[in-house]
Design a protein around this motif. Structure first.
Motif, PDB file in Angstrom:
ATOM      1  N   LEU A   1      -5.322   4.297 -10.616  1.00 59.61           N
ATOM      2  CA  LEU A   1      -6.675   4.505 -10.105  1.00 59.61           C
ATOM      3  C   LEU A   1      -7.369   5.554 -10.954  1.00 59.61           C
TER       4      LEU A   1
ATOM      5  N   ARG B   1      -1.966   3.891 -20.460  1.00 63.28           N
ATOM      6  CA  ARG B   1      -1.836   2.753 -19.539  1.00 63.28           C
ATOM      7  C   ARG B   1      -0.542   1.988 -19.789  1.00 63.28           C
TER       8      ARG B   1
ATOM      9  N   THR C   1       2.816   4.746 -10.066  1.00 64.00           N
ATOM     10  CA  THR C   1       1.482   4.831  -9.488  1.00 64.00           C
ATOM     11  C   THR C   1       0.825   6.114  -9.992  1.00 64.00           C
TER      12      THR C   1
ATOM     13  N   ASP D   1      -6.512   0.072 -13.067  1.00 67.12           N
ATOM     14  CA  ASP D   1      -6.498  -1.168 -12.291  1.00 67.12           C
ATOM     15  C   ASP D   1      -7.629  -1.148 -11.270  1.00 67.12           C
ATOM     16  N   GLN D   2      -7.897   0.045 -10.731  1.00 65.64           N
ATOM     17  CA  GLN D   2      -8.967   0.248  -9.769  1.00 65.64           C
ATOM     18  C   GLN D   2      -9.777   1.471 -10.202  1.00 65.64           C
TER      19      GLN D   2
ATOM     20  N   GLU E   1      -0.203   0.809  -9.063  1.00 65.85           N
ATOM     21  CA  GLU E   1      -1.560   0.739  -9.596  1.00 65.85           C
ATOM     22  C   GLU E   1      -1.978   2.065 -10.231  1.00 65.85           C
TER      23      GLU E   1
ATOM     24  N   ARG F   1     -12.206  -3.191  -8.977  1.00 65.42           N
ATOM     25  CA  ARG F   1     -11.651  -3.397 -10.307  1.00 65.42           C
ATOM     26  C   ARG F   1     -12.705  -3.022 -11.360  1.00 65.42           C
TER      27      ARG F   1
ATOM     28  N   LYS G   1       2.518   1.632 -17.075  1.00 61.16           N
ATOM     29  CA  LYS G   1       2.914   0.303 -16.629  1.00 61.16           C
ATOM     30  C   LYS G   1       4.386   0.035 -16.962  1.00 61.16           C
TER      31      LYS G   1
ATOM     32  N   THR H   1       0.837  -1.197   0.000  1.00 60.41           N
ATOM     33  CA  THR H   1       0.000   0.000   0.000  1.00 60.41           C
ATOM     34  C   THR H   1       0.870   1.244   0.000  1.00 60.41           C
TER      35      THR H   1
ATOM     36  N   LEU I   1      -4.477   2.612  -2.052  1.00 57.98           N
ATOM     37  CA  LEU I   1      -3.988   2.343  -3.399  1.00 57.98           C
ATOM     38  C   LEU I   1      -2.633   1.659  -3.288  1.00 57.98           C
ATOM     39  N   GLU I   2      -2.463   0.599  -4.079  1.00 58.19           N
ATOM     40  CA  GLU I   2      -1.224  -0.172  -4.050  1.00 58.19           C
ATOM     41  C   GLU I   2      -0.168   0.444  -4.972  1.00 58.19           C
ATOM     42  N   ASP I   3       1.083   0.199  -4.649  1.00 61.20           N
ATOM     43  CA  ASP I   3       2.210   0.699  -5.433  1.00 61.20           C
ATOM     44  C   ASP I   3       2.128   0.173  -6.864  1.00 61.20           C
TER      45      ASP I   3
END
Length: 349
Positions: free
Chosen positions: A32, A177, A186, A202-203, A30, A217, A181, A2, A26-28
């Motif tokens: 959003l 995207r 993030t 991703d979210q 990702e 998701r 990636k 996170t 939010l995860e590293d």
């Protein structure tokens, strides 16, 4: 891991609530997407993350450290806006290097970094081009390269594709995207366009009237909207109160709800792609849910037919396969409904 924690964030302006107890993690790495209609609080939340506005209450942690009292320039977050804010009198190279010249590296390192960014965004060899010589999509990629060049800890994008036409938006959404990636960054992306959000994220966080209605998701948001507010915003039309179900012609929906244990609901969604024509056979097992009605309208859409059906006093909308061809307007129709396309919404209290 996170990387971002938002806890009970609240904000108001002249007594009117703008954000109401916003909470999510939010995860590293990702991406959003903040998705919602105009005035839902998306940009307000993004500006708070950037440090341009302060909440009334709540907390915001990045990498475990509180950041609300840290000024914008010390957060090391990047921002990209719809207008791009490119310098028209500078060429592509000088636009990208601008954000690096006040940093800790020398010009040789900065020049190499600009070339790396041009390679990443697919503009190799464009360094000496003038901004007014570029297409809208190329300008968007220059703005993205400039935002990425200083290696921000978090990238904030506010409607970055909003000024582009539909075809270009669809293409660039996928490119953004892929680039994010590739660099492992993030990012938080604001949009009011669900197709854009679903293709980038991703979210997805659905905001409506300052409330966080759903955080999940993209696939889960579409297949299982949390409530009728989310389902309505996504454009679904087959939303019924449980009282209206009895008016549908021989549906079997109530029996399906009872057998699935989803009886304590106030409303129900039937997704439009979850139906097909019912063709009775002697050997085939009878489907669990069949809707009967009269075709009011049938429109060819290329890959599907859009069909409106009157069942009882309810008008339903479905996207049906090309084969077998749905009946013409005025004819009776029977549809099999996939159980997975029946989504209980608001729970009874």
């Amino acid at each position: 891991m996170t990387i971002l924690q938002i806890n009970d964030l609240c904000s108001s302006y002249e007594g009117r609530p703008l954000l109401k107890n916003i909470t999510f993690n939010l995860e590293d790495g990702e991406i959003l997407c903040l998705l919602g209609p105009s005035g839902s609080g998306k940009t307000t939340l993004l500006r708070m993350l950037a440090g341009l506005e302060q909440p009334d209450s709540g907390s915001m942690l990045f990498n475990g450290s509180h950041i609300l009292n840290i000024p914008p320039h010390r957060r090391h977050f990047g921002m990209m806006f719809q207008e791009y804010a490119l310098f028209p009198h500078k060429n592509v190279f000088d636009n990208i290097i601008f954000g690096l010249e006040t940093g800790k590296h020398d010009r040789t390192w900065n020049r190499k970094r600009v070339e790396e960014m041009l390679e990443i965004v697919g503009l190799r060899g464009y360094g000496q081009r003038r901004i007014n010589e570029l297409s809208g999509g190329e300008q968007q990629r220059v703005a993205l390269a400039r935002s990425l060049a200083p290696s921000p800890r978090l990238l904030l994008l506010d409607e970055p594709l909003g000024s582009l036409d539909r075809t270009l938006r669809d293409r660039l959404a996928g490119e953004i995207r892929a680039i994010l990636k590739k660099v492992g960054l993030t990012a938080i992306f604001v949009t009011h366009d669900q197709a854009e959000a679903f293709s980038v994220a991703d979210q997805v966080a659905i905001l409506f009237d300052g409330r966080l209605e759903q955080f999940d998701r993209p696939e889960a948001i579409y297949t299982s909207p949390a409530n009728s507010t989310v389902a309505g915003f996504l454009g679904f039309k087959n939303i019924f109160s449980t009282a209206e179900l009895a008016d549908l012609e021989e549906s079997g929906l109530e029996k399906h709800l009872q057998s699935s244990g989803a009886t304590a609901v106030n409303s129900l969604l039937i997704r439009p792609e979850g139906a097909r024509l019912h063709l009775s056979t002697i050997t085939e097992k009878k489907p669990q849910v069949i809707l009967t009605g009269t075709v009011k309208n049938r429109t060819f859409q290329g890959a599907t037919y859009s069909v409106r059906i009157l069942s009882g006093s309810n008008l339903l909308h479905f996207d049906l396969p090309l084969e077998p061809t749905p009946p013409e307007p005025g004819r009776k129709i029977e549809l099999e409904i996939k159980p997975s396309a029946i989504v209980p919404l608001d729970s009874l209290t």
